[in-house]
Write an enzyme that holds these catalytic residues in place. Structure first.
Site, PDB file in Angstrom:
ATOM      1  N   GLU A 121       8.788  17.061  15.099  1.00 27.23           N
ATOM      2  CA  GLU A 121       9.128  16.984  13.672  1.00 27.23           C
ATOM      3  C   GLU A 121       8.210  17.921  12.883  1.00 27.23           C
ATOM      4  O   GLU A 121       6.990  17.847  13.004  1.00 27.23           O
ATOM      5  CB  GLU A 121       8.950  15.540  13.176  1.00 27.23           C
ATOM      6  CG  GLU A 121       9.416  15.360  11.751  1.00 27.23           C
ATOM      7  CD  GLU A 121       9.247  13.925  11.258  1.00 27.23           C
ATOM      8  OE1 GLU A 121       8.160  13.354  11.426  1.00 27.23           O
ATOM      9  OE2 GLU A 121      10.218  13.395  10.681  1.00 27.23           O
TER      10      GLU A 121
ATOM     11  N   GLY B 274       2.709   5.212  13.423  1.00 29.28           N
ATOM     12  CA  GLY B 274       3.530   4.062  13.817  1.00 29.28           C
ATOM     13  C   GLY B 274       3.079   3.487  15.156  1.00 29.28           C
ATOM     14  O   GLY B 274       3.004   2.266  15.330  1.00 29.28           O
TER      15      GLY B 274
ATOM     16  N   GLU C 241       9.716   2.323  10.898  1.00 29.38           N
ATOM     17  CA  GLU C 241      10.734   3.354  10.615  1.00 29.38           C
ATOM     18  C   GLU C 241      10.001   4.683  10.672  1.00 29.38           C
ATOM     19  O   GLU C 241       9.221   5.004   9.776  1.00 29.38           O
ATOM     20  CB  GLU C 241      11.313   3.153   9.204  1.00 29.38           C
ATOM     21  CG  GLU C 241      12.020   1.843   8.994  1.00 29.38           C
ATOM     22  CD  GLU C 241      13.419   1.823   9.588  1.00 29.38           C
ATOM     23  OE1 GLU C 241      13.903   2.889   9.992  1.00 29.38           O
ATOM     24  OE2 GLU C 241      14.003   0.737   9.648  1.00 29.38           O
TER      25      GLU C 241
ATOM     26  N   CYS D  86      13.053  12.097   6.508  1.00 24.39           N
ATOM     27  CA  CYS D  86      13.087  11.688   7.914  1.00 24.39           C
ATOM     28  C   CYS D  86      14.433  12.044   8.529  1.00 24.39           C
ATOM     29  O   CYS D  86      14.549  12.220   9.736  1.00 24.39           O
ATOM     30  CB  CYS D  86      12.816  10.199   8.038  1.00 24.39           C
ATOM     31  SG  CYS D  86      13.829   9.227   6.930  1.00 24.39           S
TER      32      CYS D  86
ATOM     33  N   LYS E   2       0.855  -1.193   0.000  1.00 19.77           N
ATOM     34  CA  LYS E   2       0.000   0.000   0.000  1.00 19.77           C
ATOM     35  C   LYS E   2       0.892   1.245   0.000  1.00 19.77           C
ATOM     36  O   LYS E   2       1.450   1.626   1.029  1.00 19.77           O
ATOM     37  CB  LYS E   2      -0.918   0.026   1.221  1.00 19.77           C
ATOM     38  CG  LYS E   2      -1.919   1.183   1.147  1.00 19.77           C
ATOM     39  CD  LYS E   2      -2.084   1.910   2.445  1.00 19.77           C
ATOM     40  CE  LYS E   2      -1.617   3.300   2.567  1.00 19.77           C
ATOM     41  NZ  LYS E   2      -1.804   4.288   1.570  1.00 19.77           N
TER      42      LYS E   2
ATOM     43  N   GLY F  84       6.780   5.819   8.185  1.00 19.74           N
ATOM     44  CA  GLY F  84       5.883   6.970   8.217  1.00 19.74           C
ATOM     45  C   GLY F  84       6.036   7.697   9.537  1.00 19.74           C
ATOM     46  O   GLY F  84       7.082   7.612  10.194  1.00 19.74           O
ATOM     47  N   SER F  85       4.979   8.371   9.937  1.00 19.00           N
ATOM     48  CA  SER F  85       5.060   9.210  11.133  1.00 19.00           C
ATOM     49  C   SER F  85       5.021   8.370  12.409  1.00 19.00           C
ATOM     50  O   SER F  85       4.457   7.263  12.431  1.00 19.00           O
ATOM     51  CB  SER F  85       3.889  10.192  11.138  1.00 19.00           C
ATOM     52  OG  SER F  85       2.682   9.473  11.109  1.00 19.00           O
TER      53      SER F  85
HETATM   54  P1  NAP Z   1       2.112   8.975   7.537  1.00 20.42           P
HETATM   55  O1  NAP Z   1       1.044   9.976   7.497  1.00 20.42           O
HETATM   56  O2  NAP Z   1       2.387   8.283   8.805  1.00 20.42           O
HETATM   57  O3  NAP Z   1       1.748   7.909   6.391  1.00 20.42           O
HETATM   58  C1  NAP Z   1       2.600   6.862   6.036  1.00 20.42           C
HETATM   59  C2  NAP Z   1       1.789   5.771   5.366  1.00 20.42           C
HETATM   60  O4  NAP Z   1       0.863   5.235   6.292  1.00 20.42           O
HETATM   61  C3  NAP Z   1       0.965   6.247   4.174  1.00 20.42           C
HETATM   62  O5  NAP Z   1       0.929   5.243   3.193  1.00 20.42           O
HETATM   63  C4  NAP Z   1      -0.404   6.442   4.800  1.00 20.42           C
HETATM   64  O6  NAP Z   1      -1.468   6.360   3.868  1.00 20.42           O
HETATM   65  C5  NAP Z   1      -0.440   5.268   5.746  1.00 20.42           C
HETATM   66  N1  NAP Z   1      -1.414   5.375   6.833  1.00 20.42           N
HETATM   67  C6  NAP Z   1      -1.981   6.501   7.341  1.00 20.42           C
HETATM   68  N2  NAP Z   1      -2.857   6.184   8.330  1.00 20.42           N
HETATM   69  C7  NAP Z   1      -2.837   4.836   8.448  1.00 20.42           C
HETATM   70  C8  NAP Z   1      -3.534   3.903   9.266  1.00 20.42           C
HETATM   71  N3  NAP Z   1      -4.423   4.298  10.187  1.00 20.42           N
HETATM   72  N4  NAP Z   1      -3.280   2.596   9.122  1.00 20.42           N
HETATM   73  C9  NAP Z   1      -2.380   2.161   8.203  1.00 20.42           C
HETATM   74  N5  NAP Z   1      -1.719   2.991   7.373  1.00 20.42           N
HETATM   75  C10 NAP Z   1      -1.924   4.314   7.501  1.00 20.42           C
HETATM   76  O7  NAP Z   1       3.494   9.588   7.039  1.00 20.42           O
HETATM   77  P2  NAP Z   1       3.791  10.461   5.749  1.00 20.42           P
HETATM   78  O8  NAP Z   1       3.251  11.819   5.965  1.00 20.42           O
HETATM   79  O9  NAP Z   1       3.392   9.716   4.537  1.00 20.42           O
HETATM   80  O10 NAP Z   1       5.389  10.489   5.783  1.00 20.42           O
HETATM   81  C11 NAP Z   1       6.106  11.360   6.556  1.00 20.42           C
HETATM   82  C12 NAP Z   1       6.594  10.687   7.818  1.00 20.42           C
HETATM   83  O11 NAP Z   1       7.355   9.536   7.497  1.00 20.42           O
HETATM   84  C13 NAP Z   1       7.531  11.557   8.625  1.00 20.42           C
HETATM   85  O12 NAP Z   1       7.222  11.448   9.976  1.00 20.42           O
HETATM   86  C14 NAP Z   1       8.901  10.975   8.330  1.00 20.42           C
HETATM   87  O13 NAP Z   1       9.868  11.246   9.305  1.00 20.42           O
HETATM   88  C15 NAP Z   1       8.578   9.537   8.219  1.00 20.42           C
HETATM   89  N6  NAP Z   1       9.622   8.824   7.472  1.00 20.42           N
HETATM   90  C16 NAP Z   1      10.449   8.004   8.168  1.00 20.42           C
HETATM   91  C17 NAP Z   1      11.479   7.333   7.500  1.00 20.42           C
HETATM   92  C18 NAP Z   1      12.390   6.394   8.246  1.00 20.42           C
HETATM   93  O14 NAP Z   1      12.960   5.515   7.608  1.00 20.42           O
HETATM   94  N7  NAP Z   1      12.564   6.514   9.540  1.00 20.42           N
HETATM   95  C19 NAP Z   1      11.656   7.531   6.136  1.00 20.42           C
HETATM   96  C20 NAP Z   1      10.795   8.398   5.466  1.00 20.42           C
HETATM   97  C21 NAP Z   1       9.758   9.027   6.151  1.00 20.42           C
HETATM   98  P3  NAP Z   1      -2.089   7.657   3.111  1.00 20.42           P
HETATM   99  O15 NAP Z   1      -1.195   8.811   3.338  1.00 20.42           O
HETATM  100  O16 NAP Z   1      -2.155   7.211   1.713  1.00 20.42           O
HETATM  101  O17 NAP Z   1      -3.437   7.847   3.703  1.00 20.42           O
END
Ligand code: NAP
Length: 498
Positions: A386, A233, A250, A284, A175, A228-229
């Site tokens: 963040e 997470g 992550e 990130c 996904k 993701g966030s």
């Molecule tokens: P996010 O809002 O947490 O979303 C990440 C993914 O999770 C998306 O595919 C999102 O889907 C999905 N998601 C959202 N709600 C969910 C739920 N209730 N159940 C299952 N999946 C769900 O993060 P983002 O805004 O895309 O990315 C930014 C974040 O990622 C930042 O915090 C960044 O630091 C972190 N990040 C971490 C790393 C690492 O390796 N540590 C690398 C890159 C990014 P939709 O958005 O399609 O709804």
């Protein structure tokens, strides 16, 4: 004509989504619709998981070197299509072309590294305490893996998960983020072209709420790998914990760069600029904090601000542009809200930026000015949380020890950096900074795939992607004992019996 993209389930490309469709727009030019995608939910996830479960029965029996051959071919196709994929990624995600080429390159590197693991995946053979008995450990695949990925590395991050998982013998339900689904479709097309059997990889487009939740709650999904966030997470860890699913997380970062008084300032400035404003601060590992020794602080700030103001901002498809837009209007609002918080926090001073970049072509995108706060203190929200945008918090400190205290004063622990010419200071920093990654005389961004990637504290749950350490996410150990003595031998008992 808007291009129509599809889901990929059980080896079939399927146009219809049970919840309709959604559009993906170019964040640098909202008139540009990148594509229309099926909006999916539980129905598609059920079909994808069923296909992946069935395919697991035969895929796990394909010898790992053969599985790896397919991933090697996927790497070769990524090489051929690198430029096309980079351009599409810039269009849907906004980061500049040199960065999207780097994103695809990371996928290529991962493909070749993971393919090599097909002929390694080392286990142990160890002596047994009883005679005529043989002991070894081997890695076993886990089953159906749900891969949930963010939008900031639309190809690299999915490949970090999917390629090694496949080499290990797992099957996948993928996904992608709904802000960058086109790159995900292309990646799956490439896997299909490389020869992945039907059902082994399945792609389901849609939101986290509709598709992500269905993956988390599906009883036949054995493992969830999420980037993701930290907020999402935590939720994923809770749901997976309840069902005892394997889960790797992550998550976010609040990365700092220390610049000591003996640092090469040119180098430190260049690193800070790249670390803070590369990917418009949406990495990130982005440098969102700069911690300066008081002796060089004034000069550093003056020059840094000037460099930041001179950055060329615009549509990343223009090769001369140095910083693109934010991913969407929601992200721009989040960033701006943090700037307002910063302005109201005690004594932090906004030096530059702090507003939308508007006028002419900028009005069509989600542009934001490079923003620098100085006099920031560790207990402020802009110092701890963040922001994920082109916003930097600058701290001034009087000593190395104070710099270490400041850099460790967030709940995150992903990346960090120190600029110094003093080898003793550098090694103390490597020992004492609480992050999963530390750079000496380099910015906080720029990981290579042959070293473990991940963070301590709230950045994750102890797993590391990339490197051979990723195998620990996607396999479980089996210990094997072969007794060829022809009699019952009792460990711990017969060995020590007089
Ligand atoms: P996010 O809002 O947490 O979303 C990440 C993914 O999770 C998306 O595919 C999102 O889907 C999905 N998601 C959202 N709600 C969910 C739920 N209730 N159940 C299952 N999946 C769900 O993060 P983002 O805004 O895309 O990315 C930014 C974040 O990622 C930042 O915090 C960044 O630091 C972190 N990040 C971490 C790393 C690492 O390796 N540590 C690398 C890159 C990014 P939709 O958005 O399609 O709804």
């Amino acid at each position: 004509m808007v291009e129509k993209y599809k889901n990929y389930i059980n080896g079939e490309w399927i146009a219809d989504g049970s919840l309709g469709t959604f559009k993906n727009i170019n964040p640098a030019n909202t008139d540009d619709i990148v594509g229309e995608f099926p909006s999916s939910g539980k129905e598609e996830v059920d079909a994808a998981v069923a296909a992946a479960k069935e395919a697991f029965k035969s895929w796990r029996l394909v010898p790992a070197p053969k599985r790896a051959d397919i991933i090697k071919r996927a790497g070769d196709i990524l090489v051929e299509r690198k430029e096309e994929l980079a351009r599409l990624m810039t269009r849907e995600m906004g980061k500049i072309l040199i960065e999207t080429r780097g994103d695809v390159q990371e996928g290529i590197d991962t493909a070749y590294y993971a393919a090599g693991e097909g002929r390694r995946m080392f286990g142990d053979t160890v002596p047994c305490e009883l005679p005529n008995k043989f002991g070894m450990s081997v890695r076993m695949p886990i089953g159906v893996c749900g891969m949930i990925t963010p939008w900031n590395f639309p190809i690299a991050i999915p490949t970090w998960k999917i390629f090694p998982a496949l080499v290990c013998g797992n099957t996948v339900v993928f996904k992608p983020a709904s802000d960058t689904p086109a790159s995900a479709v292309k990646l799956v097309e490439i896997l299909e072209e490389a020869g992945i059997p039907k059902g082994v990889v399945n792609l389901v487009n849609g939101t986290g709420k509709n598709v992500g939740e269905a993956i988390l709650h599906h009883p036949d999904v054995a493992l969830v790998a999420f980037t993701g966030s930290s907020e999402i997470g935590r939720h994923i860890a809770e749901v997976c914990g309840k069902h005892l699913k394997r889960v790797s997380l992550e998550l976010g970062g609040k990365n700092g760069q220390i610049v000591m008084d003996d640092a090469n300032l040119e180098l430190a400035l260049e690193g800070a600029l790249w670390g803070a404003f590369g990917t418009t601060g949406q990495r990130c590992t982005a440098t969102s904090r700069i911690i300066l020794h008081r002796k060089i602080a004034d000069e550093f700030i003056e020059r840094f601000v000037q460099l930041a103001q001179n950055l060329k901002i615009g549509n990343g498809l223009d090769e001369s542009v140095q910083m693109g837009p934010l991913i969407n209007q929601r992200q721009r609002e989040i960033v701006h809200n943090y700037v307002e918080i910063g302005k109201n926090e005690d004594k932090a001073k906004l030096l530059i930026g702090g507003e939308y970049l508007t006028g002419g072509e900028y009005d069509k995108g989600f542009f934001y000015k490079p923003t620098v706060f100085v006099d920031v203190k560790p207990d402020m929200r802009i110092a701890k949380e963040e922001i994920f945008g082109p916003v930097v918090a600058v701290f001034t400190v009087d000593s190395f020890d104070e710099a270490i205290d400041v850099i460790n004063s967030t709940s995150y622990g992903l990346s960090s950096s120190i600029y110094t010419q003093d080898v003793n200071q550098a090694f103390r920093a490597l020992r004492d900074i609480e992050t999963g990654i530390t750079y000496v005389n380099g910015p906080t961004i720029g990981a290579e795939i042959q070293l473990p990637f991940g963070g301590v504290k709230d950045t994750g749950n102890g797993h590391r992607e990339s490197s051979h350490t990723v195998l620990d996410i996607f396999t479980e150990w089996k210990s094997i004992y072969v007794d060829y003595s022809g009699k019952l031998q009792r460990a711990q008992i017969d060995t020590y019996e007089e």
